[in-house]
Design a protein around this motif. Structure first.
Motif, PDB file in Angstrom:
ATOM      1  N   LYS A 196       4.776   3.510 -33.905  1.00 32.15           N
ATOM      2  CA  LYS A 196       3.709   3.385 -32.912  1.00 32.15           C
ATOM      3  C   LYS A 196       2.933   2.071 -33.036  1.00 32.15           C
ATOM      4  O   LYS A 196       2.030   1.814 -32.242  1.00 32.15           O
ATOM      5  CB  LYS A 196       2.727   4.566 -33.029  1.00 32.15           C
ATOM      6  N   GLY A 197       3.250   1.260 -34.035  1.00 34.39           N
ATOM      7  CA  GLY A 197       2.594  -0.032 -34.176  1.00 34.39           C
ATOM      8  C   GLY A 197       1.246   0.020 -34.869  1.00 34.39           C
ATOM      9  O   GLY A 197       0.464  -0.929 -34.790  1.00 34.39           O
ATOM     10  N   LEU A 198       0.965   1.100 -35.582  1.00 34.54           N
ATOM     11  CA  LEU A 198      -0.308   1.238 -36.291  1.00 34.54           C
ATOM     12  C   LEU A 198      -0.279   0.578 -37.659  1.00 34.54           C
ATOM     13  O   LEU A 198      -1.313   0.124 -38.153  1.00 34.54           O
ATOM     14  CB  LEU A 198      -0.668   2.716 -36.438  1.00 34.54           C
ATOM     15  N   ILE A 199       0.883   0.581 -38.284  1.00 32.22           N
ATOM     16  CA  ILE A 199       1.086  -0.097 -39.572  1.00 32.22           C
ATOM     17  C   ILE A 199       2.395  -0.875 -39.474  1.00 32.22           C
ATOM     18  O   ILE A 199       3.181  -0.660 -38.544  1.00 32.22           O
ATOM     19  CB  ILE A 199       1.130   0.902 -40.770  1.00 32.22           C
ATOM     20  N   SER A 200       2.592  -1.756 -40.436  1.00 33.80           N
ATOM     21  CA  SER A 200       3.851  -2.506 -40.430  1.00 33.80           C
ATOM     22  C   SER A 200       4.337  -2.703 -41.859  1.00 33.80           C
ATOM     23  O   SER A 200       3.566  -2.624 -42.809  1.00 33.80           O
ATOM     24  CB  SER A 200       3.669  -3.855 -39.735  1.00 33.80           C
ATOM     25  N   ILE A 206      -6.842   5.587 -39.826  1.00 34.06           N
ATOM     26  CA  ILE A 206      -6.045   6.413 -38.907  1.00 34.06           C
ATOM     27  C   ILE A 206      -6.336   7.890 -39.144  1.00 34.06           C
ATOM     28  O   ILE A 206      -6.574   8.657 -38.204  1.00 34.06           O
ATOM     29  CB  ILE A 206      -4.536   6.124 -39.070  1.00 34.06           C
ATOM     30  N   ARG A 207      -6.342   8.295 -40.406  1.00 41.51           N
ATOM     31  CA  ARG A 207      -6.550   9.711 -40.731  1.00 41.51           C
ATOM     32  C   ARG A 207      -7.949  10.183 -40.362  1.00 41.51           C
ATOM     33  O   ARG A 207      -8.128  11.291 -39.855  1.00 41.51           O
ATOM     34  CB  ARG A 207      -6.265   9.964 -42.205  1.00 41.51           C
ATOM     35  N   VAL A 208      -8.953   9.341 -40.604  1.00 41.50           N
ATOM     36  CA  VAL A 208     -10.320   9.712 -40.226  1.00 41.50           C
ATOM     37  C   VAL A 208     -10.404   9.855 -38.706  1.00 41.50           C
ATOM     38  O   VAL A 208     -10.968  10.816 -38.187  1.00 41.50           O
ATOM     39  CB  VAL A 208     -11.341   8.682 -40.747  1.00 41.50           C
ATOM     40  N   ALA A 209      -9.830   8.894 -37.997  1.00 38.84           N
ATOM     41  CA  ALA A 209      -9.855   8.938 -36.535  1.00 38.84           C
ATOM     42  C   ALA A 209      -9.148  10.198 -36.028  1.00 38.84           C
ATOM     43  O   ALA A 209      -9.661  10.896 -35.145  1.00 38.84           O
ATOM     44  CB  ALA A 209      -9.203   7.688 -35.960  1.00 38.84           C
ATOM     45  N   PRO A 253      -7.458   9.744 -30.312  1.00 31.41           N
ATOM     46  CA  PRO A 253      -6.009   9.605 -30.121  1.00 31.41           C
ATOM     47  C   PRO A 253      -5.457   8.345 -30.799  1.00 31.41           C
ATOM     48  O   PRO A 253      -6.147   7.326 -30.886  1.00 31.41           O
ATOM     49  CB  PRO A 253      -5.847   9.501 -28.604  1.00 31.41           C
ATOM     50  N   LEU A 254      -4.224   8.421 -31.250  1.00 31.93           N
ATOM     51  CA  LEU A 254      -3.595   7.269 -31.910  1.00 31.93           C
ATOM     52  C   LEU A 254      -3.541   6.056 -30.988  1.00 31.93           C
ATOM     53  O   LEU A 254      -3.654   4.921 -31.438  1.00 31.93           O
ATOM     54  CB  LEU A 254      -2.188   7.636 -32.395  1.00 31.93           C
ATOM     55  N   ARG A 255      -3.405   6.281 -29.704  1.00 30.75           N
ATOM     56  CA  ARG A 255      -3.392   5.180 -28.743  1.00 30.75           C
ATOM     57  C   ARG A 255      -4.706   4.393 -28.826  1.00 30.75           C
ATOM     58  O   ARG A 255      -4.713   3.166 -28.802  1.00 30.75           O
ATOM     59  CB  ARG A 255      -3.193   5.735 -27.327  1.00 30.75           C
ATOM     60  N   VAL A 256      -5.812   5.101 -28.964  1.00 33.42           N
ATOM     61  CA  VAL A 256      -7.128   4.459 -29.053  1.00 33.42           C
ATOM     62  C   VAL A 256      -7.253   3.710 -30.380  1.00 33.42           C
ATOM     63  O   VAL A 256      -7.817   2.617 -30.436  1.00 33.42           O
ATOM     64  CB  VAL A 256      -8.244   5.506 -28.865  1.00 33.42           C
ATOM     65  N   VAL A 257      -6.725   4.289 -31.448  1.00 40.53           N
ATOM     66  CA  VAL A 257      -6.743   3.621 -32.750  1.00 40.53           C
ATOM     67  C   VAL A 257      -5.945   2.327 -32.676  1.00 40.53           C
ATOM     68  O   VAL A 257      -6.391   1.278 -33.152  1.00 40.53           O
ATOM     69  CB  VAL A 257      -6.186   4.543 -33.861  1.00 40.53           C
ATOM     70  N   LYS A 258      -4.782   2.392 -32.054  1.00 45.38           N
ATOM     71  CA  LYS A 258      -3.952   1.190 -31.916  1.00 45.38           C
ATOM     72  C   LYS A 258      -4.689   0.116 -31.120  1.00 45.38           C
ATOM     73  O   LYS A 258      -4.671  -1.065 -31.487  1.00 45.38           O
ATOM     74  CB  LYS A 258      -2.623   1.534 -31.235  1.00 45.38           C
ATOM     75  N   GLU A 259      -5.340   0.515 -30.036  1.00 45.15           N
ATOM     76  CA  GLU A 259      -6.110  -0.440 -29.234  1.00 45.15           C
ATOM     77  C   GLU A 259      -7.227  -1.067 -30.071  1.00 45.15           C
ATOM     78  O   GLU A 259      -7.495  -2.260 -29.968  1.00 45.15           O
ATOM     79  CB  GLU A 259      -6.701   0.250 -28.003  1.00 45.15           C
ATOM     80  N   ALA A 260      -7.864  -0.265 -30.896  1.00 44.48           N
ATOM     81  CA  ALA A 260      -8.937  -0.776 -31.753  1.00 44.48           C
ATOM     82  C   ALA A 260      -8.381  -1.760 -32.784  1.00 44.48           C
ATOM     83  O   ALA A 260      -8.964  -2.831 -33.001  1.00 44.48           O
ATOM     84  CB  ALA A 260      -9.652   0.383 -32.452  1.00 44.48           C
ATOM     85  N   ALA A 299     -18.564   2.648 -33.939  1.00 51.53           N
ATOM     86  CA  ALA A 299     -19.596   2.659 -32.897  1.00 51.53           C
ATOM     87  C   ALA A 299     -18.965   2.828 -31.528  1.00 51.53           C
ATOM     88  O   ALA A 299     -19.497   3.542 -30.668  1.00 51.53           O
ATOM     89  CB  ALA A 299     -20.418   1.373 -32.959  1.00 51.53           C
ATOM     90  N   ALA A 300     -17.830   2.200 -31.338  1.00 49.82           N
ATOM     91  CA  ALA A 300     -17.143   2.308 -30.046  1.00 49.82           C
ATOM     92  C   ALA A 300     -16.641   3.730 -29.802  1.00 49.82           C
ATOM     93  O   ALA A 300     -16.485   4.141 -28.648  1.00 49.82           O
ATOM     94  CB  ALA A 300     -15.984   1.323 -29.988  1.00 49.82           C
ATOM     95  N   TRP A 301     -16.400   4.479 -30.850  1.00 48.20           N
ATOM     96  CA  TRP A 301     -15.890   5.842 -30.716  1.00 48.20           C
ATOM     97  C   TRP A 301     -17.008   6.871 -30.597  1.00 48.20           C
ATOM     98  O   TRP A 301     -16.758   8.042 -30.297  1.00 48.20           O
ATOM     99  CB  TRP A 301     -14.991   6.194 -31.884  1.00 48.20           C
ATOM    100  N   CYS A 302     -18.246   6.479 -30.824  1.00 47.93           N
ATOM    101  CA  CYS A 302     -19.353   7.439 -30.832  1.00 47.93           C
ATOM    102  C   CYS A 302     -19.522   8.152 -29.493  1.00 47.93           C
ATOM    103  O   CYS A 302     -19.779   9.357 -29.468  1.00 47.93           O
ATOM    104  CB  CYS A 302     -20.656   6.766 -31.248  1.00 47.93           C
ATOM    105  N   ASP A 303     -19.406   7.448 -28.382  1.00 42.77           N
ATOM    106  CA  ASP A 303     -19.561   8.096 -27.081  1.00 42.77           C
ATOM    107  C   ASP A 303     -18.513   9.184 -26.887  1.00 42.77           C
ATOM    108  O   ASP A 303     -18.819  10.277 -26.411  1.00 42.77           O
ATOM    109  CB  ASP A 303     -19.468   7.077 -25.938  1.00 42.77           C
ATOM    110  N   GLU A 304     -17.292   8.866 -27.259  1.00 38.48           N
ATOM    111  CA  GLU A 304     -16.229   9.860 -27.125  1.00 38.48           C
ATOM    112  C   GLU A 304     -16.511  11.067 -28.019  1.00 38.48           C
ATOM    113  O   GLU A 304     -16.318  12.212 -27.618  1.00 38.48           O
ATOM    114  CB  GLU A 304     -14.873   9.245 -27.471  1.00 38.48           C
ATOM    115  N   LEU A 305     -16.987  10.816 -29.221  1.00 42.50           N
ATOM    116  CA  LEU A 305     -17.305  11.915 -30.133  1.00 42.50           C
ATOM    117  C   LEU A 305     -18.478  12.737 -29.610  1.00 42.50           C
ATOM    118  O   LEU A 305     -18.470  13.965 -29.700  1.00 42.50           O
ATOM    119  CB  LEU A 305     -17.598  11.382 -31.532  1.00 42.50           C
ATOM    120  N   ASP A 306     -19.489  12.069 -29.042  1.00 43.40           N
ATOM    121  CA  ASP A 306     -20.623  12.794 -28.465  1.00 43.40           C
ATOM    122  C   ASP A 306     -20.157  13.711 -27.340  1.00 43.40           C
ATOM    123  O   ASP A 306     -20.622  14.841 -27.211  1.00 43.40           O
ATOM    124  CB  ASP A 306     -21.684  11.826 -27.949  1.00 43.40           C
ATOM    125  N   THR A 307     -19.226  13.237 -26.531  1.00 42.94           N
ATOM    126  CA  THR A 307     -18.677  14.049 -25.451  1.00 42.94           C
ATOM    127  C   THR A 307     -17.964  15.267 -26.020  1.00 42.94           C
ATOM    128  O   THR A 307     -18.145  16.387 -25.533  1.00 42.94           O
ATOM    129  CB  THR A 307     -17.707  13.210 -24.592  1.00 42.94           C
TER     130      THR A 307
END
Length: 166
Positions: free
Chosen positions: A31-35, A57-60, A66-73, A93-101
């Motif tokens: 998925k391109g998260l590690i190499s 990755i594991r915390v996220a 989603p892994l897609r969001v982690v990859k984008e980050a 911080a960028a993930w806080c809104d999603e977590l609040d939702t």
């Protein structure tokens, strides 16, 4: 005399240190998260910093990012480097809104769980999911009543003035 740890780790070492199955490491790599790099014998070798990436990755994943969001980050990091403390502050911080939702959705579900015993449905007179005659279909797809206040407020802004809530 202390020995210096090797700069690279085998897939087994990474799995043991991170607590992640080898198959998951292969998946993250796909998925391109590690190499990794390949040795002349076609064995994977990971830089030690991979352990920190896997921790992120594991915390996220644990909080539902989603892994897609982690990859984008990760893609926002200069030269694809491993996140440091400042990077983590920015990413989280960028993930806080999603977590609040998600917290809002879970709180709504918890607060109304006693009203619904699951769609069997033996609680039709007070079921949050009930949509008699598909009246909510005009508002869009999905479980309209279970969406969060933020989603409903956004939809209210875009709704035609002549429509009313049901």
């Amino acid at each position: 005399m202390t020995s210096t740890p090797p700069p690279e780790l085998t897939v087994g070492q990474v799995a043991a240190r991170s607590g992640v199955a080898v198959s998951a490491l292969h998946f993250y790599e796909q998925k391109g998260l590690i190499s990794s790099r390949r040795t002349s014998g076609n064995q994977r070798r990971y830089p030690r910093e991979t352990l920190r990436r896997i921790a992120v990755i594991r915390v996220a994943q644990r909080v539902g990012i989603p892994l897609r969001v982690v990859k984008e980050a990760f893609a926002t990091l200069p030269d694809g480097r491993t996140p440091d403390r400042d990077d983590w502050a920015h990413l989280s911080a960028a993930w806080c809104d999603e977590l609040d939702t998600r917290i809002d959705q879970l709180a709504r579900l918890r607060n109304h769980l006693a009203d619904c015993i699951g769609c069997g449905c033996l609680s039709l007179d007070r079921c949050l999911l009930r949509n008699r005659d598909d009246r909510l279909g005009a508002r869009g797809s999905g479980p309209r009543r279970l969406f969060t206040r933020a989603v409903r407020a956004e939809e209210d802004e875009h709704r035609d003035p002549g429509t009313t809530r049901s």
